[in-house]
Design a protein around this motif. Sequence first.
Motif, PDB file in Angstrom:
ATOM      1  N   ASP A   1       0.780  -1.198   0.015  1.00 35.73           N
ATOM      2  CA  ASP A   1       0.146  -0.176   0.008  1.00 35.73           C
ATOM      3  C   ASP A   1       0.853   1.155   0.165  1.00 35.73           C
ATOM      4  OD1 ASP A   1      -2.293  -1.504   0.223  1.00 35.73           O
ATOM      5  OD2 ASP A   1      -2.498  -1.857   2.284  1.00 35.73           O
ATOM      6  N   THR A   2       2.224   1.093   0.190  1.00 36.90           N
ATOM      7  CA  THR A   2       3.028   2.352  -0.333  1.00 36.90           C
ATOM      8  C   THR A   2       4.089   2.371  -1.421  1.00 36.90           C
ATOM      9  OG1 THR A   2       4.763   0.991   1.103  1.00 36.90           O
ATOM     10  CG2 THR A   2       3.172   2.312   2.330  1.00 36.90           C
TER      11      THR A   2
ATOM     12  N   LEU B   1       2.554   1.825  -6.851  1.00 40.49           N
ATOM     13  CA  LEU B   1       2.674   1.386  -5.571  1.00 40.49           C
ATOM     14  C   LEU B   1       3.267  -0.274  -5.360  1.00 40.49           C
ATOM     15  CD1 LEU B   1      -1.270   1.793  -4.465  1.00 40.49           C
ATOM     16  CD2 LEU B   1       0.770   3.137  -3.797  1.00 40.49           C
TER      17      LEU B   1
END
Length: 635
Positions: free
Chosen positions: A453-454, A462
Amino acid sequence: MRNSDDNCENKPNSLQRDSDGDKVGDACDNCVTIANKNQENDDEDEFGNVCDYCPTLDTGDVEQVDYDGDGLGEACDPDNDNDGVDDYDEIASELDNCRLVPNDQSDADMDGVGDACDNCPAVANNQHDDDHNGVGNACDDDDGDGVFSPQDNCPDVESADQADTDSDGAGDACDPDDDNDGVSDTADGCQLIADSVQKNTDCDETGDACEEDGDTDGDGISDSEELASGLDPFNVDSDGDTIWDPYELDRDLSLVICFNPIPPACQGKGMMDRPKSPLQPLTGLPNSDLGLPHEDDAPDAIDNDSDGDGVSDQLEARRDDICTPPFDTDGDGVPDFRDPQTDYDRDDIMDTDDNCPLVPNTTQKDTVPGGAGDICDTPADYDNDDVPNEPDNCAIDANSWQEDLDRDNVGDACDTDKDDDGKLNAVDNCPTVPNPMQEDTNGDGVGDACDPDTDYDEDGILNGVDNCLINANHEQEDADGDSKGDACDTDRDGDGVLDVMDNCPATANNQADTDRDGSGDACDSCPSVANAGQEDADMNGFGDACEPTGAGGAGGGGAVGTGDAGSVGGASGGAQTPPRSIELGGGGLACQIVAPSLGPAPLGSAAAAAFAALGLVARRRRSRAAPPRSLPRAS
């Protein structure tokens, strides 16, 4: 002897012989059998008057021929055949076909010479008689073999069958080299079969080329049996293990004699001249490893490891001479090459159980079990991953692909900190992504650097879908489609060769490199001409080392724009270079100049001005990706 007592004062005559008693020694008497003390000789030839058939004519005839026996020699007899017709009249009228011999003029062979004086009365001939035996050459049979000498291929040696193996005109009976192989018959093992090599495997009197006993190498095993069993009928040691074939096949050694074919070879000796060897017959099967774990179907004579213990027969025999008994370490009567319960390297471990039977290694260390012991692993490959210890980046952990995430030359398979961020893999919340600070914003146990999610590498992708988490690659290039982005793929083209060893890292290929310049043919700008630097000044796809040449035409006006490509001057006359494309960029202006293969429109002054203003002569491309950030190292 005093001259007064010598009956031949001017010639040696020690015996003083005087056959006719005329006081003139035979050595100087011109009529030895007729007394003529005064030695009168009117014609001064070799014969005195009293014995000269022609005393007033020097004929030089040492044989004193008198054909008709009338006391007159041939040279002075007007009628030599005493037929009442003067010789000169006979010659002039050609009436007498035997001028010197009385005859009835018969001439059976009609050669003009009467039978009475013809040296070949049944064969027309020119009366030549080279050997002066009274028989003309045409019908002379000097060797008495029934073949007249002119037709006889061995005129002086009896040869009724006239055999001539090499068809050289000289019959075998008198030809010193019947088969014309350059080896004289006296030294030829096959006199009638050409064999310049003169191979004689069994050292008998007959060469291999004409061997008829069915055992060419003389080892007691017939050629047909050797061929059927896969043995070499020309070699007494078919598998080259320095052990005699009949010995390995348990044959009756009393029927044959062992000899060593290693030089010096036969040296003119027949096989039977050689002493018997001390070899004693073996007992057992001619295929020693039947029923053993490593059994095969090959008889010992063609099996390089007869007992299947991992040590070759030649090593276990420990002999250079096939006629010397092979070694028997334990003295049990079974030679080592047949005895699996031997210890060749003497490390107290039987060969069949020894992971290095040729090298002593009592510890039997084998880093990765299942292969050869470490000490004899050749080439050394402890982990059996098909990558030798040198340059294996994990010598004890199998990793055939040699993955090395942090490129520290320690493969991931054995690297305790594979991302090189100072955190051991076991406690690293991102073991494959450098994150020394171990940030975990959402506290889910997965570090931000690898949290789907980063976006750790800040390339706009992502982590969850980024094919390179730590290397920015916003275009996500993946040339080989293996889901690992090119920016972090150690084999970008997916051809099974790591980029560091691949001669075309971006192009899948079979590593062919015709010109051996280090660049594979698949990506070489000059595949047939060595050009290690791959220089291509005009970037037309052809390296400078093999650039096609030709006279170009004069350039003309053309257009340059920011949309479709403009044209550059065309060529006229001479070879054409392939189309080339030059892309210019910078300062918001982009233009592309394309040179087609056929004469395009000439380059205009505006384009020339643009070139001068920009100062650009080659392709330049700006990367839209953000540069990779520098990560701090853990202390």
